[in-house]
Design a protein around this motif. Structure first.
Motif, short mmCIF file in Angstrom:
data_model
loop_
_atom_site.label_atom_id
_atom_site.label_comp_id
_atom_site.label_asym_id
_atom_site.label_seq_id
_atom_site.Cartn_x
_atom_site.Cartn_y
_atom_site.Cartn_z
N GLY A 280 35.89 70.78 72.40
CA GLY A 280 35.20 70.27 73.57
C GLY A 280 34.98 71.36 74.60
O GLY A 280 35.28 72.54 74.38
N ASP A 284 37.86 70.39 79.37
CA ASP A 284 38.41 69.16 78.80
C ASP A 284 39.44 69.39 77.69
O ASP A 284 40.26 68.52 77.42
CB ASP A 284 37.28 68.30 78.21
CG ASP A 284 36.26 67.87 79.26
OD1 ASP A 284 36.68 67.61 80.40
OD2 ASP A 284 35.07 67.82 78.92
N ARG A 285 39.39 70.51 77.03
CA ARG A 285 40.19 70.66 75.82
C ARG A 285 41.62 71.11 76.11
O ARG A 285 41.92 71.71 77.15
CB ARG A 285 39.53 71.63 74.85
CG ARG A 285 39.44 73.06 75.31
CD ARG A 285 38.81 73.95 74.24
NE ARG A 285 38.65 75.32 74.66
CZ ARG A 285 37.50 75.88 75.00
NH1 ARG A 285 36.38 75.17 74.97
NH2 ARG A 285 37.45 77.15 75.36
N HIS A 289 43.96 74.15 71.55
CA HIS A 289 42.99 73.56 70.62
C HIS A 289 42.38 74.62 69.69
O HIS A 289 42.40 74.47 68.47
CB HIS A 289 41.88 72.85 71.43
CG HIS A 289 40.87 72.14 70.58
ND1 HIS A 289 40.64 70.79 70.69
CD2 HIS A 289 40.03 72.57 69.61
CE1 HIS A 289 39.70 70.43 69.82
NE2 HIS A 289 39.31 71.51 69.16
N ARG A 325 41.66 66.12 66.96
CA ARG A 325 41.36 66.58 68.32
C ARG A 325 39.87 66.36 68.59
O ARG A 325 39.08 66.19 67.67
CB ARG A 325 41.72 68.05 68.47
CG ARG A 325 43.21 68.35 68.32
CD ARG A 325 43.47 69.83 68.32
NE ARG A 325 44.86 70.18 68.05
CZ ARG A 325 45.70 70.71 68.95
NH1 ARG A 325 45.27 70.92 70.19
NH2 ARG A 325 46.94 71.01 68.61
N ARG A 326 39.49 66.39 69.85
CA ARG A 326 38.09 66.16 70.20
C ARG A 326 37.21 67.21 69.51
O ARG A 326 37.43 68.40 69.65
CB ARG A 326 37.89 66.23 71.72
CG ARG A 326 36.45 65.94 72.14
CD ARG A 326 36.32 65.78 73.64
NE ARG A 326 34.93 65.55 74.01
CZ ARG A 326 34.29 64.40 73.90
NH1 ARG A 326 34.94 63.35 73.43
NH2 ARG A 326 33.03 64.27 74.26
N LYS A 369 42.18 58.22 63.81
CA LYS A 369 40.85 57.61 63.88
C LYS A 369 40.32 57.18 62.51
O LYS A 369 39.15 57.34 62.19
CB LYS A 369 39.86 58.55 64.56
CG LYS A 369 40.29 58.96 65.97
CD LYS A 369 39.30 59.90 66.62
CE LYS A 369 39.80 60.32 68.00
NZ LYS A 369 38.88 61.26 68.68
N ASN A 425 28.37 61.30 70.58
CA ASN A 425 29.67 61.43 71.21
C ASN A 425 30.82 61.31 70.21
O ASN A 425 31.97 61.41 70.56
CB ASN A 425 29.83 60.35 72.29
CG ASN A 425 28.83 60.55 73.41
OD1 ASN A 425 28.62 61.67 73.85
ND2 ASN A 425 28.20 59.47 73.86
N ASP A 427 33.35 62.33 67.17
CA ASP A 427 33.92 63.56 66.63
C ASP A 427 33.39 63.84 65.23
O ASP A 427 33.48 64.95 64.74
CB ASP A 427 35.45 63.43 66.55
CG ASP A 427 36.09 63.46 67.93
OD1 ASP A 427 35.41 63.92 68.86
OD2 ASP A 427 37.24 63.02 68.05
#
Length: 736
Positions: A280, A284-285, A289, A325-326, A369, A425, A427
């Motif tokens: 990201g 934000d990250r 990451h 992770r994003r 997810k 949006n 991932d």
């Protein structure tokens, strides 16, 4: 299925074991001197060591990869090598999972074995197929390895096969692997990498997406850190092929990659243009990451190049750390595929559909997810790795699978590919360069006739009616009567479409087992065993998901032991037992360890072929006969064959009746011979060219067929009367 062999009659197993402690300490000399082998772990392999028995053969091995100084041309590719350093026989097992006593014989010089290797500490090998039999003979009997056979085996042929041309299908893999190796050198030099990419972006279009980062301090601009997968994604996004080559060329020049940029990107999934970062915005990250992505990148390369247990554990740890992770979802598996395409599987949308629908393999979803975690991912790879070695399996490598997945006609995969930009949006940012899924063309009896069947339409309809009613059909007849050719086309006609995904072809042979055909344990990486469904269970699962027909075509059904191969499912083959109330439990549980009852759905059909002229084959089991309808195919040199010879094969129309006369006369002679009979007649396929002949080539072609096909067959028929076969050939060629 037969009962399992009791321990008292257990066959001796061959073991290939490591001798390194802490990765570098070679214990071979000590083991040989002390007459022992010792498990260097206190918490691993204990049960395997306890299962070793006196009399089992054992070898100390060392596994590695090498590109140079090989006894064959590896084309600059890395080849798995296993050195056999000592061999022996287990004399005593101490029962503690750590120590066994061995009568050793040190190998001088050390002998090297190629391709079929294993880097696990302990590899249990049974003589189950030609590969394992060859390895056992090499290690313990001093036999040479048939390297050419391994090079040309299905799962190595694309890279190392003797017939591979310079324009290999997956020539791009060398470039991708070389670029990944160079990129790894920038793990701790990322400012230099960013600077180089930024310079490239000033000269080349298509890298503007890197200039939109949002910084922690509120500013915006070019990314100030980058992961290796996003870097490789710079030329693996939805853009023109020419632009991909330009970006790849510039990046390779900066990284000092020697391999040429590929001319083709066949079988390579690409990123969604609108979401092609694996991370990201900076604001934000998480702080670790991008480091986590570099960690899994490095672990991926090490695991692919060594495949040892420590590397596997490190890969699992880093994969699960980065996963979820994003910006990191299924695209992580795509990045791993770019890095080492022969070692890692891409789980893009179309590959997932192909694996689950076409191959019938379940992908575990125990990660974040509702995606897979590292164990789920490796489990699918282990199953596929075991199946790639099978000649009849639809695919034989991860690149091969990727190409087939792009061409697979799956409504689910097609809709995902078309809607690949729908969720910006998410991932899950993969977009695939798959061709549009075309409608599958209908297939009817008329198509069978058009493709060269010499039965009439009424005969074909009769066969199809018997197949629909009985569910199981065997086409039997002399050699060359088109049994295999017709079997697959009957399957298409039954389905109503030429849908390859619903027809599975397997050949029975004496070594085929229940474990191969239904379900059983198969060796996978690290000396482990994976519970794998065979072809028949894959078809059962696929047929349970939709109501259309699914067909298993079994070539040479009487060459194997059908009762043993089908096991308990032989009972369920019967048309009247195709319901859940007749379900039976299999010998092996489902992969989750639960024994679930299985039934064969009504939309599963079996078409077998049987060569009734083969004297080496036993009579078909009566229980099997009761479950199958049988249809006899005979040499067919009638009007349809004559017309086909003239119209499609360009055979001289004046000579067609003469060919027919000679073959009919020969078959009459064979049928009248008490030693042979009608089942040994010569089928029409022998005298039907596969491609149109050149003008004036009919006589030459027929002479060649007699010399190289019919003649050798007749010599086999009359093996005890060579003069008989010689005269028969002379009559065939008289005046020609």
């Amino acid at each position: 299925m037969t009962d399992r062999e009791p321990e008292s009659t257990r066959k001796h197993v061959s073991w290939f074991v490591g001798a390194f402690y802490n990765g570098t300490d070679d214990q071979t000399q000590r083991f040989v001197a002390e007459g022992i082998w010792e498990n260097g772990y206190t918490d691993r392999h204990l049960d395997l060591v306890r299962s070793m028995r006196p009399g089992d053969k054992i070898a100390i091995k060392s596994s590695y990869v090498r590109k140079n100084d090989l006894p064959f041309d590896s084309r600059g590719l890395s080849v798995s090598v296993m050195a056999v350093k000592a061999v022996g026989v287990v004399s005593e097992n101490m029962g503690d999972g750590r120590l066994i006593k061995v009568n050793w014989e040190k190998q001088q010089p050390i002998r090297e074995w190629y391709f079929y290797t294993n880097r696990g500490t302990i590899w249990r090998v049974l003589p189950e197929d030609w590969m394992s039999e060859g390895l056992i003979a090499f290690a313990f009997d001093g036999k040479p390895q048939d390297i050419d056979r391994f090079r040309n085996a299905p799962n190595w042929r694309e890279r190392f096969g003797a017939a591979v041309s310079a324009e290999r299908r997956f020539g791009w893999t060398k470039f991708y692997e070389a670029l990944a190796d160079k990129l790894l050198l920038f793990r701790d030099k990322r400012p230099k990498l960013i600077s180089g990419i930024q310079e490239i972006s000033k000269r080349v279009e298509g890298l503007g997406h890197l200039g939109d980062d949002q910084y922690v301090d509120g500013g915006t601009g070019f990314v100030r850190d980058i992961c290796p997968f996003t870097t490789m994604g710079l030329f693996n996004r939805g853009t023109t092929e020419s632009n991909r080559k330009i970006i790849a060329t510039q990046l390779a020049r900066f990284l000092e990659v020697d391999e040429p940029v590929p001319n083709s990107f066949e079988g390579i999934p690409i990123l969604n243009n609108q979401n092609s970062w694996f991370f990201g915005f900076e604001k934000d990250r998480q702080s670790d990451h991008i480091d986590a992505l570099w960690d899994v990148f490095a672990a991926c390369i090490k695991f692919a190049d060594t495949e040892d247990e420590d590397a596997r554990r490190e890969f699992i740890k880093t994969f699960d750390s980065a996963n979820g992770r994003r910006g990191v979802g299924w695209n992580l598996t795509v990045g791993l595929y770019w890095v080492r395409p022969w070692s890692f599987l891409s789980l893009d949308h179309v590959s997932q559909a192909y694996i689950t629908e076409r191959l019938g393999i379940t992908i575990g979803l125990n990660g974040p997810k509702k995606r897979c975690n590292a164990i789920d991912y490796l489990a699918v790879m282990d199953i596929l790795g075991a199946r790639f070695k099978e000649t009849s399996y639809p695919v034989h490598s991860f690149p091969d699978l990727s190409v087939e997945a792009f061409e697979y006609k799956s409504p689910a995969a097609s809709s995902l590919a078309k809607d690949r930009n729908a969720d910006q949006n998410s991932d899950d940012v993969i977009a695939e360069v798959a061709p549009e899924s075309a409608l599958i063309a209908p297939y009817t009896v008329d198509d069978i006739l058009e493709e060269g069947c010499f039965l009439d339409s009424a005969g074909i309809l009769q066969v199809l009616d018997r197949l629909r009613e009985k569910k199981n059909l065997i086409l039997q007849g002399p050699p060359g009567t088109g049994k295999t050719w017709l079997a697959k086309r009957l399957a298409f006609a039954l389905i109503g479409q030429r849908d390859e995904s619903k027809v599975r072809v397997v050949q029975f042979h004496p070594n085929l087992s229940y474990e191969d055909f239904v379900r059983g344990w198969r060796p996978s990486g690290e000396g482990k065993l994976a519970l794998v469904d065979g072809v028949f269970m894959e078809v059962i699962k696929a047929a349970s998901k939709d109501s259309s027909a699914h067909v298993v075509v079994i070539e040479e059904i009487n060459r194997g032991n059908p009762a043993q191969i089908f096991g308990e499912l032989l009972t369920l083959l019967e048309a009247g037992k195709r319901s859940p109330r007749d379900a039976l439990e299999l010998c092996y549980p489902d992969p989750d360890g639960v024994h679930r009852a299985v039934h064969i759905p009504k939309n599963v059909y079996v078409v077998g072929t049987m060569n009734i002229a083969d004297r080496s084959l036993a009579l078909v089991d009566l229980a099997l006969r009761r479950r199958f309808a049988f249809y006899d195919l005979k040499p067919n040199l009638a009007d349809s064959w004559r017309n086909w010879m003239v119209r499609r094969c360009n055979v001289d129309p004046i000579l067609v009746p003469e060919i027919e006369r000679r073959i009919v006369a020969l078959n009459g002679h064979i049928a009248a011979d008490a030693r042979l009979g009608e089942q040994f007649c010569i089928g029409h396929s022998y005298v039907t060219p596969s491609d149109p002949l050149e003008n004036g080539a009919t006589q030459k072609w027929f002479r060649q067929v007699v010399a190289t096909e019919i003649g050798p067959l007749l010599r086999e028929y009359w093996f005890d009367a060579p003069e008989e076969s010689r005269k028969a050939c002379e009559r065939l060629l008289q005046g020609w």
